[in-house]
Design a protein around this motif. Structure first.
Motif, PDB file in Angstrom:
ATOM      1  N   SER A   1       0.926  -1.135  -0.152  1.00 41.27           N
ATOM      2  CA  SER A   1      -0.034  -0.003   0.115  1.00 41.27           C
ATOM      3  C   SER A   1       0.795   1.222  -0.069  1.00 41.27           C
ATOM      4  CB  SER A   1      -0.990   0.078   1.058  1.00 41.27           C
ATOM      5  OG  SER A   1      -0.250   0.158   2.530  1.00 41.27           O
TER       6      SER A   1
ATOM      7  N   GLY B   1       2.118   1.416  -3.729  1.00 41.27           N
ATOM      8  CA  GLY B   1       1.002   1.822  -4.839  1.00 41.27           C
ATOM      9  C   GLY B   1       0.916   0.925  -5.886  1.00 41.27           C
ATOM     10  N   ARG B   2       0.334   1.183  -7.094  1.00 40.54           N
ATOM     11  CA  ARG B   2      -0.126   0.489  -8.175  1.00 40.54           C
ATOM     12  C   ARG B   2       1.090   0.271  -8.964  1.00 40.54           C
ATOM     13  NH1 ARG B   2      -5.249  -1.202  -8.745  1.00 40.54           N
ATOM     14  NH2 ARG B   2      -4.694  -1.506 -10.922  1.00 40.54           N
TER      15      ARG B   2
END
Length: 465
Positions: free
Chosen positions: A389, A392-393
């Motif tokens: 998290s 991030g992506r």
């Protein structure tokens, strides 16, 4: 560049065999004492010396002097000796185990520093030499020590002797190399600790979890149960972390070089490719290990360990695989960005989850292996989710990679199925392994999983040829 990972894998195979041999010789109770003492030494080594090893990997370069690292090691060694003296002075303390543990902490800490310096300088010949001598000596000293005494102390003395032999053989070459070195530009001590400190706190946190789980097994089941747990834990952890470390030896240093030569984005892209590769490697290893555990138990594990070994191993595989992915697939992103503090937060989260879930599972009636395994898996899942998290992506593998991995794992299961129809033993092991490897390998090539086609053509995902 592949010689270091290959050497590490060969070393791990030797250590794997030595662990099994030591367990056969000592039996569950003495092996439990051996494993607890060695785990304590590893924890102390990590706490006192690991920051220096990490700094060497990150900042040392070929041709630069190592003298400052030696001075820093001497200071840390003085601290280790002081702490060992205090521990030995405690009334009723097991002085023999403590003294051997302290000696192992010092010797192994220095050996790891030397190996890190050689690794950072891309000195494959030197790295291979120190590892080969250490393991070649251990093949003799560890079984002999255990047989001669029938005690944990004998096994630990054999372990220590192998490390000292490697250091003695490496000393002359190291002095010659240091004599011609040029001035260094090593960061100040504060910068070294600032980079390594959170990583050390993280590793100490995870090692404390593992040591605590050994302690739980000893408290609830006795030293024999601690030995049975330790054999399963050590073998599974050795397998998954060896594969992760071998990949790290080959790939993380290349990511550091990419960052140094082409900028931060190039380093981050290399780390993202490494994550994809590690998922493609560790996932089938975990699944395959689950399938062949009945065969491995019959062929490799001493009769006094059977039954509990398999129960502990099946419970530990998911959590330890996740731990390896956290260490070798997620941590490098933060190390490259010099943002290592979140790693400590993730380790603390894992500790909290395990400390909360383990007693709840026991109160709910779960057996000791299941309770330990489920709590470990929950803790590692929480730590991994927290780190992901924060990143991030952008770290996610390319679109469709998860589906391709799932198909390849299904192919592994189909290929391994005929072997599982046989009675546990050598034939079932060979059939399962061959079928699983063939099924997964075929699917990986067909789907070009993790860029395997480019790798086989001689050009890895990093772009090196």
């Amino acid at each position: 560049m592949m010689l270091m990972p290959a050497t590490f894998l060969a070393s791990a195979l030797v250590q794997f065999g030595l662990g099994l041999a030591t367990a056969w010789i000592l039996g569950p109770t003495e092996f439990g004492r051996y494993a607890l003492a060695l785990a304590g030494a590893v924890l102390a080594q990590t706490l006192i010396f690991e920051w220096l090893r990490l700094a060497a990997i990150r900042y040392h370069q070929a041709g630069a002097p190592a003298g400052r690292f030696l001075h820093l090691f001497a200071g840390a060694a003085a601290l280790a000796l002081a702490l060992a003296g205090l521990a030995v002075a405690i009334p009723g303390a097991p002085r023999g185990l403590l003294l051997l543990g302290a000696a192992i902490t010092l010797a192994a800490g220095y050996a790891e520093l030397r190996a890190a310096l050689l690794r950072a300088a891309f000195d494959e010949a030197g790295y291979v030499r120190i590892v080969a001598i250490r393991n070649g000596t251990a093949i003799l000293t560890m079984p002999v020590g255990a047989l001669a005494t029938g005690s944990a102390e004998g096994g630990l003395a054999g372990f220590l002797g192998s490390v000292l032999a490697a250091l003695a053989a490496d000393a002359l070459r190291f002095r010659r190399a240091a004599a011609v070195a040029r001035p260094d530009d090593l960061p100040r001590l504060g910068a070294l600790i600032g980079y390594s400190g959170p990583i050390i706190a993280t590793n100490v946190g995870y090692l404390a979890i593992f040591l605590a789980l050994r302690g739980v097994s000893a408290t609830l089941g006795g030293l024999a149960a601690a030995g049975q747990f330790s054999l399963a834990f050590d073998l599974i952890a050795k397998l998954v972390t060896t594969i992760g470390t071998a990949a790290d030896l080959a790939l993380f240093q290349l990511a550091v070089r990419a960052e140094r030569e082409n900028g931060a984005e190039a380093g981050f892209a290399a780390a993202r490719r490494n994550l994809t590769a590690l998922l493609a490697i560790l996932s089938p290893v975990a699944l395959g290990l689950m399938l062949v555990l009945p065969d491995l138990e019959i062929l490799l594990v001493a009769p006094d360990f059977r039954g509990p070994f398999r129960a502990f191993a099946e419970a530990l595989i998911p959590g330890l695989t996740l731990y390896a992915l956290i260490q070798y697939a997620l941590h490098p992103f933060f190390q490259l960005r010099h943002r290592t503090l979140p790693l400590t937060g993730a380790a603390l989260a894992a500790m909290a989850i395990i400390a909360t879930s383990l007693p709840i599972l026991r109160l709910a009636g779960a057996g000791l292996p299941l309770a330990i395994g489920l709590s470990l898996t929950a803790g590692m899942t929480g730590a991994g989710a927290l780190l992901a998290s924060r990143l991030g992506r952008s770290i996610l593998p390319e679109r469709g990679n998860g589906l391709r991995l799932g198909v390849a794992l299904a192919a592994l299961l189909l290929g391994a199925l005929p072997g599982r129809m046989l009675d546990p033993g050598p034939a079932a092991l060979l059939a399962t392994a061959a079928g699983g490897v063939a099924g997964y390998g075929f699917a990986a090539l067909l789907l070009d999983l993790a860029g395997v086609r480019a790798l086989l053509r001689g050009r890895g995902p990093t772009g090196l040829s």
